[in-house]
Design a protein around this motif. Sequence first.
Motif, PDB file in Angstrom:
ATOM      1  N   LYS A 151      -7.426   8.340  -2.420  1.00  0.00           N
ATOM      2  CA  LYS A 151      -6.914   9.297  -1.443  1.00  0.00           C
ATOM      3  C   LYS A 151      -8.087   9.868  -0.656  1.00  0.00           C
ATOM      4  O   LYS A 151      -9.066  10.324  -1.246  1.00  0.00           O
ATOM      5  CB  LYS A 151      -6.164  10.432  -2.150  1.00  0.00           C
ATOM      6  CG  LYS A 151      -5.668  11.516  -1.195  1.00  0.00           C
ATOM      7  CD  LYS A 151      -5.124  12.729  -1.946  1.00  0.00           C
ATOM      8  CE  LYS A 151      -4.702  13.808  -0.939  1.00  0.00           C
ATOM      9  NZ  LYS A 151      -4.358  15.071  -1.616  1.00  0.00           N
ATOM     10  N   GLU A 152      -7.953   9.844   0.653  1.00  0.00           N
ATOM     11  CA  GLU A 152      -8.972  10.475   1.500  1.00  0.00           C
ATOM     12  C   GLU A 152      -8.289  11.533   2.347  1.00  0.00           C
ATOM     13  O   GLU A 152      -7.300  11.249   3.028  1.00  0.00           O
ATOM     14  CB  GLU A 152      -9.650   9.444   2.405  1.00  0.00           C
ATOM     15  CG  GLU A 152     -10.703  10.077   3.294  1.00  0.00           C
ATOM     16  CD  GLU A 152     -11.454   9.071   4.144  1.00  0.00           C
ATOM     17  OE1 GLU A 152     -11.164   7.858   4.027  1.00  0.00           O
ATOM     18  OE2 GLU A 152     -12.319   9.481   4.930  1.00  0.00           O
ATOM     19  N   THR A 153      -8.820  12.770   2.273  1.00  0.00           N
ATOM     20  CA  THR A 153      -8.274  13.875   3.073  1.00  0.00           C
ATOM     21  C   THR A 153      -9.258  14.178   4.191  1.00  0.00           C
ATOM     22  O   THR A 153     -10.446  14.407   3.953  1.00  0.00           O
ATOM     23  CB  THR A 153      -8.078  15.121   2.189  1.00  0.00           C
ATOM     24  OG1 THR A 153      -7.208  14.755   1.104  1.00  0.00           O
ATOM     25  CG2 THR A 153      -7.477  16.268   2.966  1.00  0.00           C
TER      26      THR A 153
ATOM     27  N   ILE B 255      -5.219   9.610   4.105  1.00  0.00           N
ATOM     28  CA  ILE B 255      -5.044   8.164   3.962  1.00  0.00           C
ATOM     29  C   ILE B 255      -5.041   7.833   2.469  1.00  0.00           C
ATOM     30  O   ILE B 255      -5.957   8.228   1.731  1.00  0.00           O
ATOM     31  CB  ILE B 255      -6.168   7.377   4.670  1.00  0.00           C
ATOM     32  CG1 ILE B 255      -5.992   7.463   6.179  1.00  0.00           C
ATOM     33  CG2 ILE B 255      -6.139   5.909   4.233  1.00  0.00           C
ATOM     34  CD1 ILE B 255      -6.979   6.632   6.948  1.00  0.00           C
ATOM     35  N   ASN B 256      -3.997   7.127   2.042  1.00  0.00           N
ATOM     36  CA  ASN B 256      -3.903   6.677   0.655  1.00  0.00           C
ATOM     37  C   ASN B 256      -4.036   5.155   0.631  1.00  0.00           C
ATOM     38  O   ASN B 256      -3.482   4.462   1.490  1.00  0.00           O
ATOM     39  CB  ASN B 256      -2.563   7.077   0.046  1.00  0.00           C
ATOM     40  CG  ASN B 256      -2.421   8.586  -0.059  1.00  0.00           C
ATOM     41  OD1 ASN B 256      -3.381   9.266  -0.423  1.00  0.00           O
ATOM     42  ND2 ASN B 256      -1.265   9.104   0.292  1.00  0.00           N
ATOM     43  N   ARG B 257      -4.748   4.680  -0.341  1.00  0.00           N
ATOM     44  CA  ARG B 257      -4.925   3.226  -0.476  1.00  0.00           C
ATOM     45  C   ARG B 257      -4.822   2.825  -1.935  1.00  0.00           C
ATOM     46  O   ARG B 257      -5.086   3.627  -2.830  1.00  0.00           O
ATOM     47  CB  ARG B 257      -6.329   2.808   0.028  1.00  0.00           C
ATOM     48  CG  ARG B 257      -6.517   2.882   1.514  1.00  0.00           C
ATOM     49  CD  ARG B 257      -7.932   2.476   1.875  1.00  0.00           C
ATOM     50  NE  ARG B 257      -8.886   3.562   1.652  1.00  0.00           N
ATOM     51  CZ  ARG B 257     -10.189   3.389   1.455  1.00  0.00           C
ATOM     52  NH1 ARG B 257     -10.698   2.159   1.422  1.00  0.00           N
ATOM     53  NH2 ARG B 257     -10.989   4.415   1.269  1.00  0.00           N
TER      54      ARG B 257
ATOM     55  N   SER C 241       1.052   7.287   3.445  1.00  0.00           N
ATOM     56  CA  SER C 241       0.034   8.302   3.740  1.00  0.00           C
ATOM     57  C   SER C 241       0.673   9.383   4.601  1.00  0.00           C
ATOM     58  O   SER C 241       1.368   9.074   5.569  1.00  0.00           O
ATOM     59  CB  SER C 241      -1.144   7.678   4.502  1.00  0.00           C
ATOM     60  OG  SER C 241      -1.798   6.729   3.685  1.00  0.00           O
TER      61      SER C 241
ATOM     62  N   GLN D 289       0.838  -1.189   0.000  1.00  0.00           N
ATOM     63  CA  GLN D 289       0.000   0.000   0.000  1.00  0.00           C
ATOM     64  C   GLN D 289       0.878   1.246   0.000  1.00  0.00           C
ATOM     65  O   GLN D 289       2.011   1.221   0.477  1.00  0.00           O
ATOM     66  CB  GLN D 289      -0.911  -0.004   1.248  1.00  0.00           C
ATOM     67  CG  GLN D 289      -1.957  -1.112   1.253  1.00  0.00           C
ATOM     68  CD  GLN D 289      -2.994  -0.935   0.146  1.00  0.00           C
ATOM     69  OE1 GLN D 289      -3.339   0.200  -0.242  1.00  0.00           O
ATOM     70  NE2 GLN D 289      -3.479  -2.050  -0.401  1.00  0.00           N
TER      71      GLN D 289
ATOM     72  N   THR E  64       0.310  12.993   7.008  1.00  0.00           N
ATOM     73  CA  THR E  64      -0.571  13.369   8.109  1.00  0.00           C
ATOM     74  C   THR E  64      -1.890  13.937   7.574  1.00  0.00           C
ATOM     75  O   THR E  64      -1.900  14.789   6.690  1.00  0.00           O
ATOM     76  CB  THR E  64       0.117  14.444   8.984  1.00  0.00           C
ATOM     77  OG1 THR E  64       1.367  13.901   9.418  1.00  0.00           O
ATOM     78  CG2 THR E  64      -0.750  14.804  10.192  1.00  0.00           C
TER      79      THR E  64
END
Lengths: 85, 543
Positions: free
Chosen positions: B526-528, B171-173, B166, B163, B168
């Motif tokens: 990508k989730e910010t 979250i990167n997946r 990521s 994976q 701070t």
Amino acid sequence: MTINKDISIEELIEEVPASVGYLMKEGIRCIVCGEPIWGSLEEAAEEKGFTNKDIERFVKELQVLADNPDENVGFEKKIDVDKLN
Amino acid sequence: MNNAIFSFPHPQNEPIKSYAPGSPERIELKAKLEEFKSQEIEIPLIIGGKEIFTGDTGKVVMPTDHGHVLATYHKASPEHVQMAIDAAMKAKKSWEEMPWIERASITLKVAELLATKYRSTINAATMLGQGKNPFQAEIDAACETIDFFRFNAAYASQIYAQQPNSSTGVINRLEYRPLEGFVFALSPFNFTSIASNLNMAPVLMGNVTVWKPATTAIFSNYWLMKIFKEAGLPDGVINFVPGKGSTIGNVIFNSPELGGIHFTGSTNTFQQFWKIIGKNITKYKSYPRIVGETGGKDFIFAHSSADPEIVSVAITRGAFEYQGQKCSAASRAYIPASLWPTIESRIKDDVAEFTVGDVIDFSHFMNAVIDEAAFDSIANYIQMAKDSNSAEIIIGGGVDKSKGYFVEPTVIKVTDPHFVTMEEEIFGPVITIYVYDDDKYAEALELCNTTSPYALTGAIFAQDREKLLEGYNALRYSAGNFYLNDKPTGAVVDQQPFGGARGSGTNDKAGSYLNLVRWTNPRTIKETFVAPTNYRYPFLDKE
């Protein structure tokens, strides 16, 4: 059976096994990795640079092989097990 | 609730059973051979889990006894191929959404069924239908097939675990999606394990397949389908459509849903359908993933410092096991003049002990080639050598197709290093030897490197390490699987990942994670957590 330039190599080999040797001697390998190549007689011949006139000759000579499966048709193209042994 | 983060451990290779006289596996295998020989089964298409008897049929015969019919198989029409595509696409959603642990559990169950309950079944079917002796069947149909399943589960664990970083607040997946579409699996006759893996590698990664088995391997391949079902593979995930390659291919390559091709077979066929795919490229919803392992003109190259006994055994084993019908089989050899008399003598002694015959008789080192067309092709190459002034048959050369398709182990010695049997793949028990002057090592290496369009396997023999290294470097691109002081056949899953480049294929290394990666279509996510609320960057501010 009737041979024409559009016949698939798979069908040709299935119906006229002697076509394998005949075509090899003309420079066309139709069995590779133990399996027939895809495509038609015409496509296989064109890939090797043969002309329409050549292909017409192949059709005629293969027809003779198809019509005489158990005879020596004079091309010496067929496998003769005794001769090879 | 399934919330375990699970990883399949790295397995061991399946041990090879001996089939020695009196062993339980020998007794069980003999009984299964008799059982299969005493019956004639009917093999249907299997589409969406349903058996379809089309009425357009062909016969499955034993290569070692072509008068003996093992089965009648049904051939697919273009309509059936479309049905198979539709069934695959229907099964796709639920299969790709099934947790991968569950998918892997099904494939691992297949491995256990093959290792236990169905070991004799798959070996006997491969022996009778594909002309293998017990050892060749065991290392292929049982061991290698099992290894593919077990190791692929471990490779999938590794792939899915990889994976991205990521930072701070972010979250990167990577979501390892399967390909968008179906995979066309086009399998060869010579390895039951490859037929299995061409389907099951993509399937493990969430794909669905339409499978055209080789006509001459349908007997064992049908048993694979039955075992897959027993292990719990859902209907429609693999769709079994025997028939003419070009008939089937014509529908497949015109389908917008074509997502990938997993192929082992001839270079000619591979290049032909690559051209068709190129011509049709605007039809597809995505670029089809093309993975293929094709032909080879695999070599043995000896330096004058090589041990001639070792080279001799490499030639006899590498060229003649399974009648030379392995993609990796040695089919040309470059031998220094100083070693040739010893090597020639040893090969002649060893081959004189070989017997060629029916698979039912376990004493034979060699059996028959796969069918009449292959026999005729091989016999023609032998005849070309007999007819040539630059070639001499020094061992074998006899053929007989009166009962089975038998070809003697044959060694051709040539004075022309470009003689046809040095360049073209024969796919039979025929090896051609070119003897070079000892002091022309570098020239001979260059000859070896440039003679064939293929680059699948090759082996170099030398005790002089500097000369070994010279060959290693000179032949860098001449083989995808390169052997030092060993024969060029017998790649083992997880130990020698298999595949070649140049004309030999896309080199996607079956038996490693490299192959499985090809059946994924990763989505980066990508989730910010706290996203900006102002478009302006600080550098835009006035001083």
